[in-house]
Design an enzyme around this catalytic site. Structure first.
Site, PDB file in Angstrom:
ATOM      1  N   ARG A 106      18.929  -6.850   7.411  1.00  0.00           N
ATOM      2  CA  ARG A 106      19.981  -7.722   8.822  1.00  0.00           C
ATOM      3  C   ARG A 106      21.217  -8.599   8.108  1.00  0.00           C
ATOM      4  O   ARG A 106      21.778  -8.132   8.658  1.00  0.00           O
ATOM      5  CB  ARG A 106      19.062  -8.427   9.142  1.00  0.00           C
ATOM      6  CG  ARG A 106      18.622  -7.920  11.070  1.00  0.00           C
ATOM      7  CD  ARG A 106      17.177  -8.867  11.346  1.00  0.00           C
ATOM      8  NE  ARG A 106      16.435  -8.328  11.718  1.00  0.00           N
ATOM      9  CZ  ARG A 106      16.397  -7.351  13.303  1.00  0.00           C
ATOM     10  NH1 ARG A 106      18.375  -7.465  14.090  1.00  0.00           N
ATOM     11  NH2 ARG A 106      15.144  -7.536  13.605  1.00  0.00           N
ATOM     12  N   LYS A 140       1.696   1.923   5.325  1.00  0.00           N
ATOM     13  CA  LYS A 140       0.335   1.793   6.116  1.00  0.00           C
ATOM     14  C   LYS A 140       0.750   0.030   6.572  1.00  0.00           C
ATOM     15  O   LYS A 140       1.685  -0.742   5.858  1.00  0.00           O
ATOM     16  CB  LYS A 140      -0.776   2.038   5.179  1.00  0.00           C
ATOM     17  CG  LYS A 140      -1.179   0.660   4.099  1.00  0.00           C
ATOM     18  CD  LYS A 140      -2.476  -0.691   4.349  1.00  0.00           C
ATOM     19  CE  LYS A 140      -2.820  -1.131   3.148  1.00  0.00           C
ATOM     20  NZ  LYS A 140      -3.309  -2.248   2.910  1.00  0.00           N
ATOM     21  N   HIS A 196      -0.683   3.649  -1.437  1.00  0.00           N
ATOM     22  CA  HIS A 196      -0.600   3.555  -2.435  1.00  0.00           C
ATOM     23  C   HIS A 196      -1.719   4.022  -4.003  1.00  0.00           C
ATOM     24  O   HIS A 196      -1.575   3.977  -4.440  1.00  0.00           O
ATOM     25  CB  HIS A 196      -0.338   1.455  -2.610  1.00  0.00           C
ATOM     26  CG  HIS A 196      -0.657   0.966  -2.794  1.00  0.00           C
ATOM     27  ND1 HIS A 196      -0.991   0.090  -1.703  1.00  0.00           N
ATOM     28  CD2 HIS A 196      -1.990   0.742  -3.814  1.00  0.00           C
ATOM     29  CE1 HIS A 196      -1.599  -0.835  -2.185  1.00  0.00           C
ATOM     30  NE2 HIS A 196      -2.497  -0.764  -3.206  1.00  0.00           N
ATOM     31  N   LYS A 210      -2.291   5.828  -7.880  1.00  0.00           N
ATOM     32  CA  LYS A 210      -3.037   5.773  -8.925  1.00  0.00           C
ATOM     33  C   LYS A 210      -3.522   6.287  -9.985  1.00  0.00           C
ATOM     34  O   LYS A 210      -3.780   7.207  -8.957  1.00  0.00           O
ATOM     35  CB  LYS A 210      -4.104   4.742  -8.555  1.00  0.00           C
ATOM     36  CG  LYS A 210      -3.863   3.221  -8.096  1.00  0.00           C
ATOM     37  CD  LYS A 210      -5.142   2.170  -7.538  1.00  0.00           C
ATOM     38  CE  LYS A 210      -4.380   1.133  -6.481  1.00  0.00           C
ATOM     39  NZ  LYS A 210      -3.839  -0.061  -7.504  1.00  0.00           N
ATOM     40  N   GLU A 270     -11.708  -8.168  -3.266  1.00  0.00           N
ATOM     41  CA  GLU A 270     -10.160  -8.339  -3.231  1.00  0.00           C
ATOM     42  C   GLU A 270     -10.531  -9.641  -4.342  1.00  0.00           C
ATOM     43  O   GLU A 270     -11.439 -11.003  -3.536  1.00  0.00           O
ATOM     44  CB  GLU A 270      -8.563  -8.497  -2.979  1.00  0.00           C
ATOM     45  CG  GLU A 270      -8.768  -7.852  -2.340  1.00  0.00           C
ATOM     46  CD  GLU A 270      -7.872  -7.259  -1.161  1.00  0.00           C
ATOM     47  OE1 GLU A 270      -6.664  -7.527  -1.295  1.00  0.00           O
ATOM     48  OE2 GLU A 270      -8.252  -7.530   0.499  1.00  0.00           O
ATOM     49  N   ASP A 320      -7.636  -3.049   7.238  1.00  0.00           N
ATOM     50  CA  ASP A 320      -6.242  -2.843   6.382  1.00  0.00           C
ATOM     51  C   ASP A 320      -6.897  -2.268   5.596  1.00  0.00           C
ATOM     52  O   ASP A 320      -6.158  -2.060   3.678  1.00  0.00           O
ATOM     53  CB  ASP A 320      -6.921  -4.650   5.880  1.00  0.00           C
ATOM     54  CG  ASP A 320      -5.604  -5.269   5.340  1.00  0.00           C
ATOM     55  OD1 ASP A 320      -4.591  -5.002   5.397  1.00  0.00           O
ATOM     56  OD2 ASP A 320      -5.936  -5.847   4.058  1.00  0.00           O
ATOM     57  N   HIS A 339      -7.272   2.930   2.230  1.00  0.00           N
ATOM     58  CA  HIS A 339      -8.081   2.870   1.049  1.00  0.00           C
ATOM     59  C   HIS A 339      -8.999   3.870   0.711  1.00  0.00           C
ATOM     60  O   HIS A 339      -9.559   3.835   0.017  1.00  0.00           O
ATOM     61  CB  HIS A 339      -7.523   1.741   0.472  1.00  0.00           C
ATOM     62  CG  HIS A 339      -6.470   0.549   0.432  1.00  0.00           C
ATOM     63  ND1 HIS A 339      -5.482   1.630  -0.049  1.00  0.00           N
ATOM     64  CD2 HIS A 339      -5.853  -0.066   0.493  1.00  0.00           C
ATOM     65  CE1 HIS A 339      -3.976   1.046   0.922  1.00  0.00           C
ATOM     66  NE2 HIS A 339      -4.695  -0.052   0.933  1.00  0.00           N
ATOM     67  N   LYS A 378     -12.809 -10.022   0.877  1.00  0.00           N
ATOM     68  CA  LYS A 378     -11.626 -10.682   0.106  1.00  0.00           C
ATOM     69  C   LYS A 378     -12.798 -11.674  -0.900  1.00  0.00           C
ATOM     70  O   LYS A 378     -13.814 -12.361   0.140  1.00  0.00           O
ATOM     71  CB  LYS A 378     -10.739 -11.686   1.236  1.00  0.00           C
ATOM     72  CG  LYS A 378      -9.409 -10.352   1.462  1.00  0.00           C
ATOM     73  CD  LYS A 378      -8.734 -11.368   2.389  1.00  0.00           C
ATOM     74  CE  LYS A 378      -7.197 -10.233   2.568  1.00  0.00           C
ATOM     75  NZ  LYS A 378      -6.516  -9.772   1.050  1.00  0.00           N
TER      76      LYS A 378
END
Lengths: 490, 330
Positions: free
Chosen positions: A41, A148, A178, A182, A216, A235, A240, A340
């Protein structure tokens, strides 16, 4: 060829896309006469955009900046503003791209990368159509890359896919997960199908169970706005973890053709036994992190993170038992977990082979031999290892599980290309093997929907917690120990 | 089978960057002419009670430990954690990573080493250990501190499969045995005592001279040792007591005083003496000697690392000592 990045001044472009393109440039892999045009923008000049890109490369590239290489790379970077809300919002962008391509002698092939929120996917694609960017001129290509998450449930995923399909044919749509880019994930197929030792073992006769852990260390960080609406199942698991499962469980494809491989991955999704109703309660564990420690430092609970609603019921951890109901994997549980604020960042697949009979060297019930485990380390410490029981040298019969360890770092040296490098290169080459096809995305959503629906019905159920820095809640331990197995920490 | 050290590379690191720095070291080493395989059989978590000033180089923490010798015999991912009891609590404050390579060029292997210095609260120790141990390897916790003054916090017991220590370092036997109660109570972790290995010739000699332990459970036994071998004397006594029923316990006594031998045991007319070289038994029809195994500290540590079976005899011995000391054990 021109790569047009919508959201070109955003976080994804800064951290991943521009560093990946720089590394492709350094490796001499970008096509001649290529141009890279960021768009957004706000109107910023080319020089300002190059400074933004250089900052991203300096901070996030796997290589340090080489000034000579950078100068050449900077010359192919441009920025053009675009207003997606306006009727003729892309007109100026179109004019700018025409000029850039004319000056650089570009051939008119274009890749449109949507590094923008999913809510903008459909409007952007409509604008591309309205502004006559698509369909491209005869003989030229126009490809679309979408990130995603593709939707937040099956219905919204279908809506996005329908909107995109109105403008782009499926063969020109590249949906990125992604993880598939890998090196270690690509190596799963090589390991399975380029070695005669492994593939004969990958079935219910030899495999006791499979574990997939994607851990994570980070908390929700700056993504609270998105994450608190999504949670770990949407997520991580829906994309994944299921993609990793498919790579391990898929049948040998009859060729390396993109659609043949994607057909086999889809077949795995369609073989997944639905987890519905009460089974969700017994086979799926959700939890969120409480305050705890990570690497000796105190960290706050999820609900105390900036941007998270104190009354949030979003899960930051999921563990589940999945079953692939086909001939190969009948009776072999797949245990998946992700979370997480776990002790470390690590993604690992472990294939646990069956125990040897309780005779000979495994006769002592108080000293059972470790079953052989094939561990595939996706990240970090990329590589794989196979545990093999061996006699310890000496006069006594003592058995020790030795490791046959393949380690990318010490074997090949150098740094592996980042996933985005490979994925961008594949889009330029028109190879969709490592991308998700529409049917695959929707099949994955179809499998997780009953879990989401059950959780929506059980809003009053207490949400288990685990201390930050732990491998998950006690409920996740029970999920696997109830079957006589235990989690393998990465 | 141990290879000679070919090269050692150390680099100061930041606790948050340990894995990344280690990966970078591997890449640098792999870029050389010689192909180097990473060798990793176990996680070896080495605990060190604060031994260096806070501002000392992290590599000073490994001084005095035969880590390279152990790694040459049993390649392990070595994680040295110096825990600074008594320092102001805080997260890990310094770190170093290293790779040591062994062997000839055609068969060279490398072993990775991590040093972390911390003064964090006990409750947070597990988060440090979990970060660095590899889950697909057996984990040995090597406790280089005196258990009686620095008992292992729960995280070390939770993360390990084997708890390796040397009771020679115990300054207070009763407190140390009390601290070991938590280790042997957890079936997931096996105790392994380097000092216990030294007792083996004496044990074999006594059994050879008198037969299986229960057969002479009612015979009075006196164990004598110098102050420097007090722990070994008590291990011997515990071993004997473990084989005897409760009413017979008084029959094994320990006397600590001046003695030339490491441990002497009097069983009726038989006298067994343990020296550096072996166990000598007299009082039988024909005196005999059982030689001690010749091994370095590194040999002993490596041998224990390769042993995953539970040592039921050592556990029984420790239980007997816990019972003997009763309330005096902390």
């Amino acid at each position: 060829m021109t790569i047009v990045i919508f959201g070109g001044a955003g976080d994804l472009a800064h951290r991943k896309l521009l560093p990946a393109l720089y590394n492709l440039h350094v490796d001499g892999l970008l096509p001649p006469r290529i141009a890279i045009a960021g768009t957004g923008r706000k109107s910023i000049g080319d020089e300002q955009y190059r400074a933004f890109a250089k900052d991203g490369v300096a901070k996030f590239s796997r290589r340090p900046i080489d000034e000579a290489a950078w100068s050449a790379f900077a010359a192919i970077l441009f920025f053009a503003a675009a207003d997606l809300d306006s009727e003729r919002g892309l007109a100026a962008l179109g004019s700018r791209l025409d000029v850039i391509e004319h000056e650089r002698g570009g051939n008119g092939d274009r890749i449109y990368y949507l590094a923008i929120p999913p809510s903008l996917f459909a409007p952007t694609v409509r604008q591309l159509s309205r502004a006559r960017f698509v369909p491209p001129p005869e003989g030229r290509v126009a490809r679309l890359i979408v990130e995603k998450p593709i939707g937040h449930d099956l219905e919204s995923a279908r809506a996005i896919n329908d909107a995109i399909a109105d403008t782009f044919p499926e063969k020109d749509i590249y949906r990125i997960d992604h993880y598939l880019g890998k090196e270690t994930v690509q190596n799963i197929l090589v390991m399975r199908f380029a070695n005669s030792i492994f593939e004969p073992l990958f079935n219910h006769r030899h495999v006791d169970h499979v574990q997939i852990t994607v851990a994570e260390e980070e908390g929700v960080g700056t993504r609270a706005g998105y994450y608190d609406q999504a949670g770990a199942l949407r997520d991580m698991v829906q994309n994944h973890l299921l993609q990793l499962l498919a790579m391990v469980a898929m049948e040998p494809p009859h060729s390396l053709d993109a659609d043949v491989i994607r057909d086999e991955r889809l077949a795995v999704f369609r073989s997944l036994r639905p987890i519905t109703g009460d089974t969700v309660d017994s086979d799926v564990v959700r939890a969120r992190y409480a305050a705890g420690y990570v690497l000796g430092k105190p960290v706050p609970a999820y609900t105390a993170e900036p941007g998270v609603d104190a009354g949030s019921r979003t899960e930051t951890f999921v563990a589940l038992r999945a079953c692939v109901d086909n001939w190969r994997w009948a009776g072999v549980p797949f245990f998946l977990r992700t979370g997480k604020r776990m002790p470390k960042r690590a993604s690992q697949i472990s294939v646990h082979l069956k125990e040897v009979p309780p005779i000979l060297f495994n006769a002592d019930p108080s000293a059972r031999l470790d079953p052989s485990i094939l561990s595939i380390r996706i990240q970090p410490d990329e590589g794989f290892s196979l545990g093999v029981n061996s006699k310890v040298p000496g006069p006594h019969v003592r058995v020790f599980p030795v490791k046959m360890d393949f380690h990318y770092g010490s074997t090949f040296g150098g740094t592996s290309p980042e996933a985005y490098e490979r994925l961008l290169l594949d889009v330029m080459a028109g190879d969709a093997t490592l991308f998700m096809r529409r049917d695959s995305v929707e099949a994955a959503w179809n499998w997780v929907m009953p879990i989401l629906d059950r959780w929506a019905q059980r809003q009053q159920d207490p949400l288990p917690e685990y201390p930050a820095g732990d491998w998950g809640p006690a409920e996740a331990e029970r999920l696997i120990t109830a079957t006589g197995r235990r989690w393998l920490a990465p | 089978m141990a290879g000679a050290v070919a090269e050692r590379v150390w680099r100061k690191s930041d606790p948050d960057r340990i894995e990344a720095d280690l990966a970078a070291l591997w890449r640098e080493i792999a870029a050389g002419e010689t192909r180097i395989a990473r060798a990793v059989m176990s996680n070896l978590v080495v605990f060190r009670d604060r031994i260096a000033p806070v501002d000392a180089d992290p590599t000073a923490v490994v001084a005095g430990l035969p880590l390279e010798e152990v790694a040459a015999r049993h390649p392990s991912r070595t994680i040295v954690l110096e825990h600074c009891y008594g320092a102001a609590p805080g997260p890990p404050f310094s770190a170093a990573v290293g790779i040591t390579t062994f062997g000839p060029p055609q068969a060279r292997y490398g072993v990775e080493q991590i040093v972390v210095r911390s003064a964090c609260p006990d409750a947070s120790l597990l988060s440090i250990l979990r970060r660095f141990v590899r889950g697909d390897l057996p984990t040995t916790v090597w406790w280089t501190a005196d258990v009686s003054t620095a008992p292992p916090p729960e995280p070390f017991i939770e993360v390990g499969r084997q708890f390796l220590y040397d009771s020679r370092s115990w300054s207070d036997i009763r407190r140390a045995v009390g601290a070991m109660a938590a280790v042997i109570a957890d079936a997931r972790i096996d105790p392994a005592d380097l000092n216990w290995r030294r007792l083996a010739p004496l044990q074999r000699a006594l059994v050879h001279a008198r037969g299986p332990l229960p057969d002479w459970a009612t015979v009075e036994v006196r164990v004598h040792a110098p102050r420097s071998e007090e722990a070994l004397a008590w291990l011997c006594a515990g071993w004997l007591r473990a084989a005897r029923r409760a009413p017979d316990r008084a029959a094994v006594t320990v006397e600590i005083g001046d003695a030339a031998a490491m441990v002497s045991v009097q069983v009726g007319d038989i006298a067994a003496t343990l020296t550096q070289h072996g166990a000598v038994v007299e009082g039988t029809a024909a005196p005999f000697t059982i030689a001690s195994r010749v091994e370095s500290d590194a040999d002993a540590v490596a041998d224990e690392l390769r042993t995953l079976a539970r040592d039921a005899t050592l556990i029984g011995t420790l239980r007997a000592l816990i019972d003997s000391f009763g309330a005096t054990a902390a």
